[in-house]
Design a protein around this motif. Structure first.
Motif, PDB file in Angstrom:
ATOM      1  N   LEU A  48       0.842  -1.189   0.000  1.00 21.81           N
ATOM      2  CA  LEU A  48       0.000   0.000   0.000  1.00 21.81           C
ATOM      3  C   LEU A  48       0.878   1.239   0.000  1.00 21.81           C
ATOM      4  O   LEU A  48       2.014   1.208   0.497  1.00 21.81           O
ATOM      5  CB  LEU A  48      -0.917   0.013   1.235  1.00 21.81           C
ATOM      6  N   ARG A  49       0.316   2.330  -0.520  1.00 24.79           N
ATOM      7  CA  ARG A  49       0.969   3.630  -0.424  1.00 24.79           C
ATOM      8  C   ARG A  49       0.100   4.566   0.385  1.00 24.79           C
ATOM      9  O   ARG A  49      -1.134   4.600   0.215  1.00 24.79           O
ATOM     10  CB  ARG A  49       1.183   4.210  -1.821  1.00 24.79           C
ATOM     11  N   ARG A  50       0.742   5.308   1.272  1.00 21.46           N
ATOM     12  CA  ARG A  50      -0.006   6.290   2.056  1.00 21.46           C
ATOM     13  C   ARG A  50      -0.192   7.554   1.230  1.00 21.46           C
ATOM     14  O   ARG A  50       0.759   8.075   0.647  1.00 21.46           O
ATOM     15  CB  ARG A  50       0.742   6.610   3.356  1.00 21.46           C
ATOM     16  N   LEU A  51      -1.423   8.051   1.188  1.00 23.66           N
ATOM     17  CA  LEU A  51      -1.762   9.255   0.441  1.00 23.66           C
ATOM     18  C   LEU A  51      -1.939  10.434   1.399  1.00 23.66           C
ATOM     19  O   LEU A  51      -2.177  10.249   2.592  1.00 23.66           O
ATOM     20  CB  LEU A  51      -3.040   9.043  -0.361  1.00 23.66           C
ATOM     21  N   PHE A  52      -1.846  11.626   0.882  1.00 21.82           N
ATOM     22  CA  PHE A  52      -2.141  12.858   1.625  1.00 21.82           C
ATOM     23  C   PHE A  52      -1.330  12.970   2.920  1.00 21.82           C
ATOM     24  O   PHE A  52      -1.880  13.232   3.997  1.00 21.82           O
ATOM     25  CB  PHE A  52      -3.634  12.947   1.960  1.00 21.82           C
ATOM     26  N   VAL A  53      -0.034  12.747   2.833  1.00 24.28           N
ATOM     27  CA  VAL A  53       0.789  12.783   4.047  1.00 24.28           C
ATOM     28  C   VAL A  53       0.831  14.174   4.667  1.00 24.28           C
ATOM     29  O   VAL A  53       1.172  14.325   5.847  1.00 24.28           O
ATOM     30  CB  VAL A  53       2.225  12.298   3.742  1.00 24.28           C
ATOM     31  N   GLU A  54       0.470  15.215   3.888  1.00 23.84           N
ATOM     32  CA  GLU A  54       0.454  16.563   4.437  1.00 23.84           C
ATOM     33  C   GLU A  54      -0.864  16.883   5.139  1.00 23.84           C
ATOM     34  O   GLU A  54      -1.072  18.009   5.607  1.00 23.84           O
ATOM     35  CB  GLU A  54       0.708  17.591   3.319  1.00 23.84           C
ATOM     36  N   TYR A  55      -1.750  15.905   5.214  1.00 17.55           N
ATOM     37  CA  TYR A  55      -3.029  16.080   5.911  1.00 17.55           C
ATOM     38  C   TYR A  55      -3.125  15.069   7.058  1.00 17.55           C
ATOM     39  O   TYR A  55      -2.588  13.962   6.978  1.00 17.55           O
ATOM     40  CB  TYR A  55      -4.215  15.883   4.955  1.00 17.55           C
ATOM     41  N   GLU A  56      -3.798  15.479   8.117  1.00 17.33           N
ATOM     42  CA  GLU A  56      -4.043  14.583   9.256  1.00 17.33           C
ATOM     43  C   GLU A  56      -5.521  14.227   9.277  1.00 17.33           C
ATOM     44  O   GLU A  56      -6.371  15.112   9.369  1.00 17.33           O
ATOM     45  CB  GLU A  56      -3.659  15.269  10.568  1.00 17.33           C
ATOM     46  N   PHE A  57      -5.791  12.953   9.177  1.00 22.88           N
ATOM     47  CA  PHE A  57      -7.162  12.483   9.278  1.00 22.88           C
ATOM     48  C   PHE A  57      -7.457  12.127  10.738  1.00 22.88           C
ATOM     49  O   PHE A  57      -6.559  11.804  11.505  1.00 22.88           O
ATOM     50  CB  PHE A  57      -7.381  11.287   8.357  1.00 22.88           C
ATOM     51  N   GLU A  58      -8.718  12.243  11.093  1.00 26.71           N
ATOM     52  CA  GLU A  58      -9.125  12.040  12.488  1.00 26.71           C
ATOM     53  C   GLU A  58      -8.642  10.694  13.004  1.00 26.71           C
ATOM     54  O   GLU A  58      -8.916   9.648  12.407  1.00 26.71           O
ATOM     55  CB  GLU A  58     -10.656  12.127  12.592  1.00 26.71           C
ATOM     56  N   GLY A  59      -7.897  10.715  14.105  1.00 26.80           N
ATOM     57  CA  GLY A  59      -7.311   9.501  14.651  1.00 26.80           C
ATOM     58  C   GLY A  59      -8.264   8.727  15.541  1.00 26.80           C
ATOM     59  O   GLY A  59      -9.405   9.130  15.779  1.00 26.80           O
ATOM     60  N   ALA A  60      -7.773   7.590  16.021  1.00 29.51           N
ATOM     61  CA  ALA A  60      -8.567   6.714  16.892  1.00 29.51           C
ATOM     62  C   ALA A  60      -7.621   6.066  17.893  1.00 29.51           C
ATOM     63  O   ALA A  60      -7.032   5.017  17.610  1.00 29.51           O
ATOM     64  CB  ALA A  60      -9.308   5.662  16.075  1.00 29.51           C
ATOM     65  N   ASP A  61      -7.447   6.709  19.048  1.00 22.54           N
ATOM     66  CA  ASP A  61      -6.507   6.199  20.045  1.00 22.54           C
ATOM     67  C   ASP A  61      -6.905   4.819  20.535  1.00 22.54           C
ATOM     68  O   ASP A  61      -8.090   4.454  20.553  1.00 22.54           O
ATOM     69  CB  ASP A  61      -6.423   7.164  21.229  1.00 22.54           C
ATOM     70  N   ILE A  62      -5.912   4.058  20.939  1.00 23.40           N
ATOM     71  CA  ILE A  62      -6.132   2.703  21.447  1.00 23.40           C
ATOM     72  C   ILE A  62      -6.136   2.761  22.963  1.00 23.40           C
ATOM     73  O   ILE A  62      -5.175   3.214  23.587  1.00 23.40           O
ATOM     74  CB  ILE A  62      -5.053   1.749  20.924  1.00 23.40           C
ATOM     75  N   LEU A  63      -7.235   2.309  23.554  1.00 23.44           N
ATOM     76  CA  LEU A  63      -7.471   2.457  24.978  1.00 23.44           C
ATOM     77  C   LEU A  63      -7.741   1.107  25.638  1.00 23.44           C
ATOM     78  O   LEU A  63      -8.274   0.191  25.010  1.00 23.44           O
ATOM     79  CB  LEU A  63      -8.682   3.372  25.225  1.00 23.44           C
ATOM     80  N   ALA A  64      -7.385   1.022  26.908  1.00 24.34           N
ATOM     81  CA  ALA A  64      -7.813  -0.087  27.756  1.00 24.34           C
ATOM     82  C   ALA A  64      -8.846   0.482  28.730  1.00 24.34           C
ATOM     83  O   ALA A  64      -8.536   1.368  29.518  1.00 24.34           O
ATOM     84  CB  ALA A  64      -6.633  -0.690  28.513  1.00 24.34           C
ATOM     85  N   LEU A  65     -10.073  -0.004  28.633  1.00 24.98           N
ATOM     86  CA  LEU A  65     -11.158   0.487  29.474  1.00 24.98           C
ATOM     87  C   LEU A  65     -11.392  -0.462  30.648  1.00 24.98           C
ATOM     88  O   LEU A  65     -11.443  -1.684  30.475  1.00 24.98           O
ATOM     89  CB  LEU A  65     -12.454   0.611  28.659  1.00 24.98           C
ATOM     90  N   VAL A  66     -11.524   0.126  31.832  1.00 24.87           N
ATOM     91  CA  VAL A  66     -11.782  -0.632  33.058  1.00 24.87           C
ATOM     92  C   VAL A  66     -13.025  -0.035  33.712  1.00 24.87           C
ATOM     93  O   VAL A  66     -13.147   1.192  33.806  1.00 24.87           O
ATOM     94  CB  VAL A  66     -10.575  -0.551  34.024  1.00 24.87           C
ATOM     95  N   PRO A  67     -13.968  -0.866  34.151  1.00 23.54           N
ATOM     96  CA  PRO A  67     -15.194  -0.322  34.757  1.00 23.54           C
ATOM     97  C   PRO A  67     -14.902   0.500  35.999  1.00 23.54           C
ATOM     98  O   PRO A  67     -14.092   0.108  36.845  1.00 23.54           O
ATOM     99  CB  PRO A  67     -16.009  -1.578  35.108  1.00 23.54           C
ATOM    100  N   THR A  68     -15.594   1.644  36.129  1.00 24.39           N
ATOM    101  CA  THR A  68     -15.382   2.491  37.299  1.00 24.39           C
ATOM    102  C   THR A  68     -16.141   1.972  38.509  1.00 24.39           C
ATOM    103  O   THR A  68     -15.751   2.220  39.646  1.00 24.39           O
ATOM    104  CB  THR A  68     -15.846   3.928  37.029  1.00 24.39           C
ATOM    105  N   ARG A  69     -17.234   1.263  38.269  1.00 26.40           N
ATOM    106  CA  ARG A  69     -18.088   0.863  39.384  1.00 26.40           C
ATOM    107  C   ARG A  69     -17.744  -0.523  39.913  1.00 26.40           C
ATOM    108  O   ARG A  69     -18.514  -1.142  40.610  1.00 26.40           O
ATOM    109  CB  ARG A  69     -19.565   0.914  38.958  1.00 26.40           C
ATOM    110  N   ARG A  70     -16.588  -0.988  39.554  1.00 26.12           N
ATOM    111  CA  ARG A  70     -16.145  -2.278  40.071  1.00 26.12           C
ATOM    112  C   ARG A  70     -14.758  -2.095  40.663  1.00 26.12           C
ATOM    113  O   ARG A  70     -13.912  -1.430  40.066  1.00 26.12           O
ATOM    114  CB  ARG A  70     -16.111  -3.312  38.938  1.00 26.12           C
ATOM    115  N   GLY A  71     -14.535  -2.685  41.830  1.00 21.72           N
ATOM    116  CA  GLY A  71     -13.208  -2.627  42.394  1.00 21.72           C
ATOM    117  C   GLY A  71     -12.202  -3.293  41.459  1.00 21.72           C
ATOM    118  O   GLY A  71     -12.476  -4.358  40.912  1.00 21.72           O
TER     119      GLY A  71
END
Length: 303
Positions: free
Chosen positions: A255-278
């Motif tokens: 593959l070739r990356r296009l539009f390297v001078e533009y930033e498209f909306e990202g999607a961070d990688i997260l680890a989610l942990v429930p707040t209501r559980r110890g």
């Protein structure tokens, strides 16, 4: 008498908001859960939920039971840790996206279990991990979080790249600006809550950094990101995909990356942990193991 299964049931019901979804999460039938609810209400002598046209909601007594159940289950799940003299023990339930989970989360879990053999781990792979999170200790999520009942731990920043194969670009031409995508075959991933046909971007060269948006008309759509990437590699169109997913293909020249001078909306990688559980020690340690894999530089930037 209330059993542990009753407590897990009411917590699952509070997280899903419906008997059918709770039944899927607990791998039982909806009629069986409906009967369990009736029996539990009869034992306690109170109504726990109220049904309406939009589903169900907990009564004040039901909310109190959910709160107590979450607290008690956290203590029960943490009991193995406390009795093992500091060793990690007990269940660990993780939900992750199919591709990312298979490539990046599964190896972390394998290493974690080798180091802590008393942990009983389960990895569920799903196209919609956030919607499959009932009873999960950790949910790996890619994108934004709109639910305050989860604590988000950042694992890695993740840009989105617009990519196409060399064969497609030779055949159809190379667009020089995102607006030109309207004249090209675009490939789209269908995801649960995102407007996947609206591609947002901004120039990295201008001082205003004003965001713009482009509405695409997909030539091909799938609910599986790996399928969309392979379509792009096969020369079927232009795809907007996560950096973690396409970086190896770009490195190999597929593959070739296009539009390297533009930033498209990202999607961070997260680890989610429930707040209501110890949070047990093993869950905290597993999240730290994930951070160790992805920080300070994630694997896809080391290839």
């Amino acid at each position: 008498m209330i059993a542990l299964e009753d407590l897990r049931f009411v917590v699952a019901l509070s997280r899903t908001g419906s008997l059918s979804a709770a039944a899927r999460a607990l791998d039982v039938t909806p009629p069986a859960l409906s009967m369990r609810l009736k029996k539990l209400e009869a034992v306690l002598g109170v109504n726990l939920v109220v049904r309406n046209s939009r589903g169900l909601r907990f009564t004040p007594e039901g909310e109190q039971l959910v709160h107590e159940a979450q607290s008690l289950l956290a203590r029960v799940d943490g009991l193995a840790d406390s009795l093992s003299g500091g060793a990690f023990a007990g269940p660990l339930r993780v939900v992750a996206p199919f591709g990312f989970g298979r490539i990046h989360v599964a190896p972390v879990m394998a290493a974690f279990i080798r180091d802590h053999p008393q942990v009983r781990a389960t990895l569920d792979l799903s196209e919609t991990p956030w919607n499959s999170n009932v009873e999960a200790d950790v949910v790996i999520h890619i994108g934004t979080v709109r639910d305050s009942s989860w604590v988000a731990h950042l694992l890695a920043r993740n840009a989105r790249w617009v990519c196409a194969s060399p064969s497609y670009l030779r055949r159809c031409g190379t667009p020089s600006h995102p607006r030109e995508l309207a004249q090209h075959a675009c490939l789209s991933v269908r995801e649960s809550e995102e407007d996947v046909t609206l591609w947002r971007y901004k120039s990295s060269r201008t001082s205003s950094r004003r965001s713009e948006a482009l509405r695409i008309s997909p030539a091909l759509t799938s609910n599986n990101g790996e399928v969309v990437r392979e379509w792009a590699v096969a020369g079927l169109g232009i795809a907007l995909r996560s950096e973690w997913d396409v970086a190896p293909s770009v490195k190999r020249g597929e593959l070739r990356r296009l539009f390297v001078e533009y930033e498209f909306e990202g999607a961070d990688i997260l680890a989610l942990v429930p707040t209501r559980r110890g949070v047990s020690a093993r869950v905290s340690h597993f999240v730290e193991s994930l951070k160790t894999r992805f920080q300070p530089k994630p694997p896809w930037r080391s290839i």
